[in-house]
Scaffold this motif. Structure first.
Motif, PDB file in Angstrom:
ATOM      1  N   LEU A   1      10.228  29.190  30.825  1.00  0.00           N
ATOM      2  CA  LEU A   1       9.783  30.559  31.075  1.00  0.00           C
ATOM      3  C   LEU A   1      10.956  31.417  31.552  1.00  0.00           C
ATOM      4  CD1 LEU A   1       7.368  32.498  31.073  1.00  0.00           C
ATOM      5  CD2 LEU A   1       6.881  31.737  33.417  1.00  0.00           C
ATOM      6  N   GLU A   2      11.821  30.845  32.363  1.00  0.00           N
ATOM      7  CA  GLU A   2      13.005  31.559  32.831  1.00  0.00           C
ATOM      8  C   GLU A   2      13.910  31.930  31.648  1.00  0.00           C
ATOM      9  OE1 GLU A   2      16.905  30.840  35.657  1.00  0.00           O
ATOM     10  OE2 GLU A   2      15.184  29.541  35.907  1.00  0.00           O
ATOM     11  N   GLU A   3      14.099  31.006  30.724  1.00  0.00           N
ATOM     12  CA  GLU A   3      14.924  31.312  29.549  1.00  0.00           C
ATOM     13  C   GLU A   3      14.292  32.417  28.704  1.00  0.00           C
ATOM     14  OE1 GLU A   3      18.075  30.388  28.728  1.00  0.00           O
ATOM     15  OE2 GLU A   3      17.975  29.537  30.740  1.00  0.00           O
ATOM     16  N   LEU A   4      12.987  32.357  28.510  1.00  0.00           N
ATOM     17  CA  LEU A   4      12.304  33.430  27.771  1.00  0.00           C
ATOM     18  C   LEU A   4      12.493  34.753  28.501  1.00  0.00           C
ATOM     19  CD1 LEU A   4       8.921  31.725  26.768  1.00  0.00           C
ATOM     20  CD2 LEU A   4      11.114  31.680  25.575  1.00  0.00           C
ATOM     21  N   GLY A   5      12.424  34.706  29.822  1.00  0.00           N
ATOM     22  CA  GLY A   5      12.610  35.898  30.627  1.00  0.00           C
ATOM     23  C   GLY A   5      13.999  36.498  30.499  1.00  0.00           C
ATOM     24  N   LYS A   6      14.993  35.661  30.386  1.00  0.00           N
ATOM     25  CA  LYS A   6      16.365  36.160  30.201  1.00  0.00           C
ATOM     26  C   LYS A   6      16.467  36.951  28.909  1.00  0.00           C
ATOM     27  CE  LYS A   6      18.577  32.390  32.723  1.00  0.00           C
ATOM     28  NZ  LYS A   6      19.446  31.208  32.601  1.00  0.00           N
ATOM     29  N   TRP A   7      15.903  36.402  27.840  1.00  0.00           N
ATOM     30  CA  TRP A   7      15.966  37.084  26.550  1.00  0.00           C
ATOM     31  C   TRP A   7      15.141  38.364  26.580  1.00  0.00           C
ATOM     32  CZ3 TRP A   7      19.646  36.081  23.179  1.00  0.00           C
ATOM     33  CH2 TRP A   7      20.300  34.858  23.276  1.00  0.00           C
ATOM     34  N   LYS A   8      13.967  38.313  27.210  1.00  0.00           N
ATOM     35  CA  LYS A   8      13.142  39.513  27.312  1.00  0.00           C
ATOM     36  C   LYS A   8      13.892  40.609  28.071  1.00  0.00           C
ATOM     37  CE  LYS A   8       8.709  41.197  29.085  1.00  0.00           C
ATOM     38  NZ  LYS A   8       7.434  40.808  29.696  1.00  0.00           N
ATOM     39  N   THR A   9      14.633  40.226  29.100  1.00  0.00           N
ATOM     40  CA  THR A   9      15.428  41.188  29.859  1.00  0.00           C
ATOM     41  C   THR A   9      16.472  41.851  28.957  1.00  0.00           C
ATOM     42  OG1 THR A   9      15.065  39.951  31.898  1.00  0.00           O
ATOM     43  CG2 THR A   9      16.944  41.446  31.870  1.00  0.00           C
ATOM     44  N   LEU A  10      17.054  41.076  28.056  1.00  0.00           N
ATOM     45  CA  LEU A  10      18.017  41.631  27.102  1.00  0.00           C
ATOM     46  C   LEU A  10      17.333  42.549  26.085  1.00  0.00           C
ATOM     47  CD1 LEU A  10      20.105  38.407  26.493  1.00  0.00           C
ATOM     48  CD2 LEU A  10      20.919  40.489  27.623  1.00  0.00           C
ATOM     49  N   PHE A  11      16.124  42.207  25.695  1.00  0.00           N
ATOM     50  CA  PHE A  11      15.399  43.002  24.701  1.00  0.00           C
ATOM     51  C   PHE A  11      14.960  44.357  25.265  1.00  0.00           C
ATOM     52  CE2 PHE A  11      13.637  38.720  22.944  1.00  0.00           C
ATOM     53  CZ  PHE A  11      14.869  38.421  22.386  1.00  0.00           C
TER      54      PHE A  11
ATOM     55  N   SER B   1      23.001  43.366  22.628  1.00  0.00           N
ATOM     56  CA  SER B   1      23.386  44.569  23.365  1.00  0.00           C
ATOM     57  C   SER B   1      23.325  45.763  22.429  1.00  0.00           C
ATOM     58  CB  SER B   1      24.792  44.428  23.957  1.00  0.00           C
ATOM     59  OG  SER B   1      25.773  44.663  22.988  1.00  0.00           O
ATOM     60  N   SER B   2      23.221  46.932  23.018  1.00  0.00           N
ATOM     61  CA  SER B   2      23.151  48.145  22.209  1.00  0.00           C
ATOM     62  C   SER B   2      24.495  48.479  21.559  1.00  0.00           C
ATOM     63  CB  SER B   2      22.668  49.325  23.062  1.00  0.00           C
ATOM     64  OG  SER B   2      23.552  49.507  24.154  1.00  0.00           O
ATOM     65  N   SER B   3      25.557  47.824  22.007  1.00  0.00           N
ATOM     66  CA  SER B   3      26.871  48.112  21.442  1.00  0.00           C
ATOM     67  C   SER B   3      27.063  47.505  20.047  1.00  0.00           C
ATOM     68  CB  SER B   3      27.984  47.623  22.379  1.00  0.00           C
ATOM     69  OG  SER B   3      27.949  46.219  22.488  1.00  0.00           O
ATOM     70  N   ASN B   4      26.248  46.519  19.694  1.00  0.00           N
ATOM     71  CA  ASN B   4      26.332  45.925  18.360  1.00  0.00           C
ATOM     72  C   ASN B   4      24.915  45.564  17.904  1.00  0.00           C
ATOM     73  OD1 ASN B   4      26.766  44.406  16.026  1.00  0.00           O
ATOM     74  ND2 ASN B   4      28.589  43.402  16.843  1.00  0.00           N
ATOM     75  N   GLN B   5      24.218  46.560  17.380  1.00  0.00           N
ATOM     76  CA  GLN B   5      22.814  46.381  17.006  1.00  0.00           C
ATOM     77  C   GLN B   5      22.641  45.327  15.916  1.00  0.00           C
ATOM     78  OE1 GLN B   5      20.309  47.884  18.870  1.00  0.00           O
ATOM     79  NE2 GLN B   5      19.165  46.298  17.840  1.00  0.00           N
ATOM     80  N   GLN B   6      23.572  45.237  14.980  1.00  0.00           N
ATOM     81  CA  GLN B   6      23.476  44.251  13.900  1.00  0.00           C
ATOM     82  C   GLN B   6      23.519  42.826  14.459  1.00  0.00           C
ATOM     83  OE1 GLN B   6      22.896  44.762  10.559  1.00  0.00           O
ATOM     84  NE2 GLN B   6      22.621  42.559  10.554  1.00  0.00           N
ATOM     85  N   LYS B   7      24.434  42.585  15.383  1.00  0.00           N
ATOM     86  CA  LYS B   7      24.538  41.264  15.997  1.00  0.00           C
ATOM     87  C   LYS B   7      23.276  40.949  16.803  1.00  0.00           C
ATOM     88  CE  LYS B   7      28.035  38.412  18.097  1.00  0.00           C
ATOM     89  NZ  LYS B   7      29.371  38.387  18.698  1.00  0.00           N
ATOM     90  N   ALA B   8      22.767  41.961  17.521  1.00  0.00           N
ATOM     91  CA  ALA B   8      21.537  41.777  18.288  1.00  0.00           C
ATOM     92  C   ALA B   8      20.384  41.425  17.363  1.00  0.00           C
ATOM     93  CB  ALA B   8      21.219  43.049  19.086  1.00  0.00           C
ATOM     94  N   ASP B   9      20.247  42.165  16.272  1.00  0.00           N
ATOM     95  CA  ASP B   9      19.173  41.892  15.307  1.00  0.00           C
ATOM     96  C   ASP B   9      19.316  40.501  14.701  1.00  0.00           C
ATOM     97  OD1 ASP B   9      18.138  44.411  15.783  1.00  0.00           O
ATOM     98  OD2 ASP B   9      18.954  45.294  13.944  1.00  0.00           O
TER      99      ASP B   9
END
Length: 180
Positions: free
Chosen positions: A134-144, A47-55
């Protein structure tokens, strides 16, 4: 198959632009079933609220791409799945892999999606269908890419297309948010 529903609420937004009068909550939440606890990842980590954790989470998934080598039927399956999704908002490639399974993009998002696909095929291949991977990849892509995917979700909903992560994030409706 393992599925997750996208929540679509008909809640008007104040001061919204045309065609954005739906509040579509498309972001997956919580710990992914089966692999989340194994890998120590949660959808909430990106999430954009914690960029370090996202990275850190993106790097953790991306490392799997470098650590896991597939061959034979697993490689065929990987090519079948990973060739259906791209990182078009980042680098514009047609797919995160070339037809031979080699990486087509060097961005961290693609590394993460490729790594997760390899991990699920190698470690949970009998528990996940190709569409479920593919659905799981899509979930992560949605977050990205939450803003682009939100815009696309609105267009798909307006066109009466079922909102699920395969339709939203795979190449099936690529460019729909741009009128393509």
């Amino acid at each position: 198959p393992i599925t997750s529903n996208i929540v679509a609420e008909n809640t008007p937004k104040q001061n919204s632009a045309p065609n954005t009068d739906l509040n579509l909550d498309i972001l997956p939440k919580g710990v992914p079933t089966i692999y989340g606890s194994e890998l120590g990842v949660s959808y909430d980590d990106v999430s954009s609220s914690n960029q370090q954790k996202a990275d850190d989470t993106i790097r953790k998934l991306g490392t799997l791409d470098q650590q896991i080598t597939l061959s034979g039927k697993d490689m065929e399956r990987y090519i079948a799945v990973a060739s259906q999704i791209s990182c078009e908002y980042c680098c514009g490639v047609d797919s995160i892999i070339f037809k031979d399974g080699k990486p087509a993009c060097g961005c961290q998002h693609s590394f993460a999606m490729r790594g997760l696909a390899k991990y699920l095929i190698k470690n949970h291949g009998s528990e996940y269908t190709n569409d479920a991977i593919l659905e799981e990849l899509g979930k992560w892509k949605t977050l990205f890419f939450p803003s682009q995917m939100s815009k696309k979700a609105i267009i798909l909903k307006e066109k009466g297309i079922e909102l699920n992560y395969v339709n939203l994030a795979s190449n099936k409706y690529r460019g729909a948010e741009n009128g393509n």
